[in-house]
Design a protein around this motif. Structure first.
Motif, PDB file in Angstrom:
ATOM      1  N   THR A 100     -14.537  11.615  -2.089  1.00 37.66           N
ATOM      2  CA  THR A 100     -15.876  12.134  -2.356  1.00 37.66           C
ATOM      3  C   THR A 100     -16.892  11.023  -2.510  1.00 37.66           C
ATOM      4  OG1 THR A 100     -14.931  14.062  -3.466  1.00 37.66           O
ATOM      5  CG2 THR A 100     -17.250  13.561  -3.904  1.00 37.66           C
ATOM      6  N   MET A 101     -16.500   9.961  -3.220  1.00 33.88           N
ATOM      7  CA  MET A 101     -17.438   8.885  -3.532  1.00 33.88           C
ATOM      8  C   MET A 101     -17.639   7.917  -2.373  1.00 33.88           C
ATOM      9  SD  MET A 101     -18.418   9.586  -6.563  1.00 33.88           S
ATOM     10  CE  MET A 101     -17.920  10.503  -8.037  1.00 33.88           C
ATOM     11  N   LEU A 102     -16.571   7.635  -1.623  1.00 35.53           N
ATOM     12  CA  LEU A 102     -16.630   6.619  -0.573  1.00 35.53           C
ATOM     13  C   LEU A 102     -16.407   7.163   0.826  1.00 35.53           C
ATOM     14  CD1 LEU A 102     -14.566   3.662  -2.133  1.00 35.53           C
ATOM     15  CD2 LEU A 102     -17.043   3.911  -2.062  1.00 35.53           C
ATOM     16  N   GLY A 103     -15.636   8.229   0.926  1.00 33.82           N
ATOM     17  CA  GLY A 103     -15.161   8.691   2.227  1.00 33.82           C
ATOM     18  C   GLY A 103     -13.735   8.204   2.448  1.00 33.82           C
ATOM     19  N   TRP A 104     -13.035   8.838   3.371  1.00 31.04           N
ATOM     20  CA  TRP A 104     -11.618   8.549   3.569  1.00 31.04           C
ATOM     21  C   TRP A 104     -11.370   7.132   4.051  1.00 31.04           C
ATOM     22  CZ3 TRP A 104      -7.984  11.583   1.655  1.00 31.04           C
ATOM     23  CH2 TRP A 104      -8.302  12.930   1.404  1.00 31.04           C
ATOM     24  N   ARG A 105     -12.168   6.646   5.000  1.00 30.67           N
ATOM     25  CA  ARG A 105     -11.929   5.324   5.571  1.00 30.67           C
ATOM     26  C   ARG A 105     -12.116   4.227   4.512  1.00 30.67           C
ATOM     27  NH1 ARG A 105     -11.718   3.296  10.637  1.00 30.67           N
ATOM     28  NH2 ARG A 105     -12.330   5.326  11.511  1.00 30.67           N
ATOM     29  N   ALA A 106     -13.212   4.299   3.768  1.00 31.11           N
ATOM     30  CA  ALA A 106     -13.466   3.280   2.745  1.00 31.11           C
ATOM     31  C   ALA A 106     -12.436   3.361   1.622  1.00 31.11           C
ATOM     32  CB  ALA A 106     -14.874   3.443   2.179  1.00 31.11           C
ATOM     33  N   THR A 107     -11.992   4.577   1.305  1.00 30.12           N
ATOM     34  CA  THR A 107     -10.954   4.729   0.291  1.00 30.12           C
ATOM     35  C   THR A 107      -9.658   4.056   0.737  1.00 30.12           C
ATOM     36  OG1 THR A 107     -11.896   6.817  -0.492  1.00 30.12           O
ATOM     37  CG2 THR A 107      -9.580   6.397  -1.014  1.00 30.12           C
ATOM     38  N   ALA A 108      -9.314   4.226   2.006  1.00 26.04           N
ATOM     39  CA  ALA A 108      -8.117   3.574   2.551  1.00 26.04           C
ATOM     40  C   ALA A 108      -8.264   2.055   2.513  1.00 26.04           C
ATOM     41  CB  ALA A 108      -7.863   4.054   3.974  1.00 26.04           C
ATOM     42  N   ASP A 109      -9.471   1.543   2.762  1.00 21.67           N
ATOM     43  CA  ASP A 109      -9.697   0.097   2.704  1.00 21.67           C
ATOM     44  C   ASP A 109      -9.478  -0.437   1.289  1.00 21.67           C
ATOM     45  OD1 ASP A 109     -10.301   0.053   5.387  1.00 21.67           O
ATOM     46  OD2 ASP A 109     -12.477   0.182   5.079  1.00 21.67           O
ATOM     47  N   VAL A 110      -9.967   0.298   0.292  1.00 27.93           N
ATOM     48  CA  VAL A 110      -9.761  -0.122  -1.096  1.00 27.93           C
ATOM     49  C   VAL A 110      -8.280  -0.072  -1.447  1.00 27.93           C
ATOM     50  CG1 VAL A 110     -10.259   0.406  -3.519  1.00 27.93           C
ATOM     51  CG2 VAL A 110     -12.073   0.595  -1.803  1.00 27.93           C
ATOM     52  N   ALA A 111      -7.592   0.978  -1.010  1.00 28.03           N
ATOM     53  CA  ALA A 111      -6.158   1.088  -1.276  1.00 28.03           C
ATOM     54  C   ALA A 111      -5.394  -0.079  -0.656  1.00 28.03           C
ATOM     55  CB  ALA A 111      -5.625   2.419  -0.750  1.00 28.03           C
ATOM     56  N   ALA A 112      -5.802  -0.504   0.538  1.00 27.49           N
ATOM     57  CA  ALA A 112      -5.134  -1.626   1.196  1.00 27.49           C
ATOM     58  C   ALA A 112      -5.350  -2.938   0.458  1.00 27.49           C
ATOM     59  CB  ALA A 112      -5.646  -1.754   2.629  1.00 27.49           C
ATOM     60  N   ALA A 113      -6.390  -2.993  -0.368  1.00 30.06           N
ATOM     61  CA  ALA A 113      -6.692  -4.213  -1.122  1.00 30.06           C
ATOM     62  C   ALA A 113      -6.014  -4.244  -2.487  1.00 30.06           C
ATOM     63  CB  ALA A 113      -8.205  -4.344  -1.295  1.00 30.06           C
ATOM     64  N   TYR A 114      -5.073  -3.335  -2.745  1.00 27.05           N
ATOM     65  CA  TYR A 114      -4.464  -3.278  -4.081  1.00 27.05           C
ATOM     66  C   TYR A 114      -3.640  -4.502  -4.455  1.00 27.05           C
ATOM     67  CZ  TYR A 114      -5.893   0.663  -6.794  1.00 27.05           C
ATOM     68  OH  TYR A 114      -6.615   1.482  -7.605  1.00 27.05           O
ATOM     69  N   PRO A 115      -3.129  -5.301  -3.516  1.00 34.03           N
ATOM     70  CA  PRO A 115      -2.549  -6.581  -3.954  1.00 34.03           C
ATOM     71  C   PRO A 115      -3.547  -7.442  -4.720  1.00 34.03           C
ATOM     72  CG  PRO A 115      -1.809  -6.073  -1.746  1.00 34.03           C
ATOM     73  CD  PRO A 115      -2.832  -5.022  -2.100  1.00 34.03           C
ATOM     74  N   LEU A 116      -4.826  -7.396  -4.322  1.00 24.18           N
ATOM     75  CA  LEU A 116      -5.854  -8.116  -5.079  1.00 24.18           C
ATOM     76  C   LEU A 116      -6.071  -7.487  -6.446  1.00 24.18           C
ATOM     77  CD1 LEU A 116      -8.720  -9.070  -2.605  1.00 24.18           C
ATOM     78  CD2 LEU A 116      -7.455 -10.607  -4.109  1.00 24.18           C
ATOM     79  N   VAL A 117      -6.000  -6.158  -6.519  1.00 23.12           N
ATOM     80  CA  VAL A 117      -6.153  -5.478  -7.806  1.00 23.12           C
ATOM     81  C   VAL A 117      -4.995  -5.857  -8.735  1.00 23.12           C
ATOM     82  CG1 VAL A 117      -6.423  -3.253  -8.961  1.00 23.12           C
ATOM     83  CG2 VAL A 117      -7.360  -3.583  -6.669  1.00 23.12           C
ATOM     84  N   LEU A 118      -3.792  -5.966  -8.172  1.00 19.82           N
ATOM     85  CA  LEU A 118      -2.653  -6.432  -8.969  1.00 19.82           C
ATOM     86  C   LEU A 118      -2.920  -7.831  -9.504  1.00 19.82           C
ATOM     87  CD1 LEU A 118       0.253  -6.352 -10.039  1.00 19.82           C
ATOM     88  CD2 LEU A 118       1.013  -7.068  -7.763  1.00 19.82           C
TER      89      LEU A 118
END
Length: 262
Positions: free
Chosen positions: A132-150
């Motif tokens: 809802t906030m970003l859209g599916w594509r941008a959400t997937a991009d953030v999810a792919a960056a979770y090693p950085l979040v770790l």
């Protein structure tokens, strides 16, 4: 494998297993986990709304990504502060000090459950609100960056370890963890950008999360590696300071000037 390494791995795994069992007994359960997840989702939604009020649709996306990356901070600063400090009123702190495993290593090994909790709750907020906030594509991009979040979460864990050390020195636990958490929120540019020439940005350079968060937002290779180096250096600095404070506190204990005796 050398016997010393094998023994260290065995002890480390045992500490991790006991930490997991303790967490399940004290903090877990469907009701508790649901409560933490709901609270995290509402926190992310609140910060996102603030960003939208400040900057419209661009500010909403900026604040949402910041809030998702910031979501694990409470678990690894506030929750983790009880990993060792709870030993003092129970009268069992001396057992940790007399053990073969350094106290700092015990603290880190017993904290993995809070890292897992924070990351899991952050992912829940991303999945629930992201489309809802970003859209599916941008959400997937953030999810792919979770090693950085770790990585940013581990850096914040090191500041949580410092809070433990400060509490053992006599500082109020609530003041220590809240001060660190809000300082990261304020100086990391979580909700709104900070002035790159201002004092908040300067303070943020010495704190975890800010560099990694910028890399998650930008998503460029150069920024990622720069962020990794920055986050590792900051985490190592806080961890070193924690080790120094723990050593100082142990010396106070030996001389009988600390709250608990060995």
């Amino acid at each position: 494998m050398p016997e010393s390494v094998r023994s260290a791995l065995t002890v480390g795994l045992r500490i991790c297993r006991l930490s997991g069992k303790d967490y399940r007994v004290a903090s877990a359960g469907l009701a508790a986990s649901s409560s933490v997840a709901i609270r995290t989702v509402f926190q992310v939604a609140f910060f996102t709304l603030l960003g939208q009020l400040a900057g419209g649709a661009t500010g909403r996306a900026y604040a949402f990504v910041g809030a998702v990356v910031f979501a694990p901070v409470a678990a690894v600063t506030s929750h983790v502060s009880t990993v060792v400090t709870a030993e003092v009123p129970q009268g069992t702190m001396y057992r940790l000090r007399l053990g073969n495993v350094p106290l700092l290593a015990v603290m880190l090994l017993r904290s993995w459950v809070y890292v897992a909790e924070g990351l899991a709750m952050s992912l829940v907020a991303l999945v629930v609100l992201g489309p809802t906030m970003l859209g599916w594509r941008a959400t997937a991009d953030v999810a792919a960056a979770y090693p950085l979040v770790l990585l940013t979460t581990m850096g914040c864990l090191c500041t949580g370890m410092l809070c433990c050390a400060l509490v053992l020195l006599g500082l109020d636990e609530g003041m220590a963890v809240n001060f660190v958490g809000y300082l990261i929120l304020l100086c990391g540019g979580v909700v709104v950008p900070v002035d790159p020439d201002g004092i908040l940005h300067l303070i943020g350079q010495a704190l975890p999360l800010g560099a990694g968060l910028n890399a998650v937002r930008i998503g460029t290779t150069g920024q990622v590696w720069g962020a990794v180096a920055h986050e590792v250096a900051v985490a190592a600095s806080w961890l070193l300071l924690t080790g120094v404070l723990l050593r100082y506190q142990a010396q106070r204990v030996r001389h009988g000037s600390a709250p608990e005796s060995v």
